[in-house]
Design a protein around this motif. Structure first.
Motif, mmCIF file in Angstrom:
data_model
loop_
_atom_site.group_PDB
_atom_site.id
_atom_site.type_symbol
_atom_site.label_atom_id
_atom_site.label_comp_id
_atom_site.label_asym_id
_atom_site.label_seq_id
_atom_site.Cartn_x
_atom_site.Cartn_y
_atom_site.Cartn_z
ATOM 1 N N UNK A 28 14.631 52.115 22.595
ATOM 2 C CA UNK A 28 14.952 52.505 23.958
ATOM 3 C C UNK A 28 14.157 51.685 24.958
ATOM 4 N N UNK A 29 14.691 51.610 26.161
ATOM 5 C CA UNK A 29 13.920 51.065 27.267
ATOM 6 C C UNK A 29 13.054 52.187 27.835
ATOM 7 N N UNK A 30 12.152 51.843 28.718
ATOM 8 C CA UNK A 30 11.286 52.858 29.314
ATOM 9 C C UNK A 30 12.110 53.902 30.075
ATOM 10 N N UNK A 31 13.137 53.451 30.791
ATOM 11 C CA UNK A 31 13.980 54.386 31.550
ATOM 12 C C UNK A 31 14.749 55.307 30.610
ATOM 13 N N UNK A 32 15.280 54.752 29.517
ATOM 14 C CA UNK A 32 16.019 55.580 28.554
ATOM 15 C C UNK A 32 15.108 56.625 27.916
ATOM 16 N N UNK A 33 13.865 56.224 27.612
ATOM 17 C CA UNK A 33 12.938 57.197 27.032
ATOM 18 C C UNK A 33 12.661 58.333 28.007
ATOM 19 N N UNK A 34 12.424 58.008 29.272
ATOM 20 C CA UNK A 34 12.145 59.047 30.260
ATOM 21 C C UNK A 34 13.317 60.013 30.380
#
Length: 304
Positions: A28-34
């Motif tokens: 995941x990207x950081x945004x997807x993880x959040x």
């Protein structure tokens, strides 16, 4: 991207990934993880702003988190591949903007099929991708050091120290990287939270053992580089000693001429040979004879 760990990694959806039917891998990207971290029920809040400067793993109450800081194998001192991971008994999540995790997963899909798929076996193959082709890289460093040694023995000193310092710096960075990887492998093998099956802990011992061998080879190469540096310094010292020997021999040969010059430079009123018409040729011949005699003596005594 989401994958289930079966005979190979099978691309799937978030819903199937978190359904528990098989261990999973998520990239995941950081945004997807959040946006999706609650779906993985790990009960952690990873700091996306933290600086990743080491490869490490930390044990939490119900998860294991950490990061990777992987040197660029084409330029060890260049930009590193850095990303975060979190795992529990259900699977592993990589929060990666560098693209390394995705590349490693694609290589695993291309080259691996598992008879007994497990999260431990995937982690073994993933860590193997981190050190993939490192043996060839270390052999290339050894070849470079051998060439530097040959250059020194052939009195070709151009850029030797600069190249040697670059290699030593790269080896130091790699040694630090391998030691961090060993610590990570040992942390996984410790299995403090009992995420892994006991029978599968051997995978972590295997990859840790391989990285330890790479670390040992790095130590041997650093020792070799120190020997080459000493060889370089010895050759420089020998070269300087030869120069000093030549200067000493020349000074010794021409020292009698200095005496003659000083002798006839004295302002005495009565020096009868100054009036003799053959004085100059005789003195010239004496000087030449002194020089030739000095050269012969130096040659016989092997002063050069």
């Amino acid at each position: 991207m989401y994958y289930l760990i079966k005979e190979t990694l099978m691309e799937t959806s978030l819903e199937e990934c978190t359904s528990g039917q098989a261990p999973y891998v998520a990239i995941l990207s950081a945004k997807e993880w959040e946006a999706q971290k609650d779906a993985f029920t790990m009960g952690i809040d990873l700091d996306m702003t933290m600086e990743i400067d080491t490869t490490k793993a930390e044990v939490n109450y119900d998860s294991l988190t950490g990061g990777f800081s992987i040197p660029n194998r084409t330029c060890i001192s260049g930009q590193r591949k850095e990303f975060i991971f979190a795992l529990d008994e259900k699977g592993v999540v990589f929060i990666d903007e560098s693209g390394f995790a995705q590349h490693a997963v694609e290589e695993i899909i291309k080259n691996r099929k598992w008879r007994f798929p497990s999260l431990e076996r995937f982690l073994y193959d993933f860590l193997e991708q981190v050190v993939y082709n490192d043996l060839k890289m270390l052999e290339a460093y050894e070849s470079r050091l051998e060439k530097l040694e040959d250059d020194i023995l052939n009195d070709n000193y151009k850029d030797v120290i600069e190249s040697l310092n670059d290699i030593r710096g790269d080896l130091l960075d790699l040694r630090t990287h391998y030691e961090q990887m060993i610590d990570l492998g040992q942390e996984l093998e410790e299995n403090e939270n009992h995420f892994f099956a006991e029978k599968n802990l051997r995978y972590f011992r295997l990859i840790t053992g391989r990285i330890e061998r790479y670390r040992d080879q790095i130590l041997a190469l650093r020792e070799y580089s120190m020997q080459i540096r000493d060889l370089y310094q010895t050759h420089i010292d020998v070269r300087q000693n030869k120069t000093m020997t030549v200067l000493t021999v020349i000074t010794t040969i021409f020292f009698p001429l200095s005496i003659i010059t000083g002798w006839y430079g004295m302002n005495f009123a009565y020096m009868p040979e100054l009036e003799y018409k053959w004085s100059y040729p005789i003195l010239f011949g004496v000087c030449v004879l002194v020089i030739i005699t000095g050269l012969i003596i130096a040659k016989k005594k092997k002063w050069w």
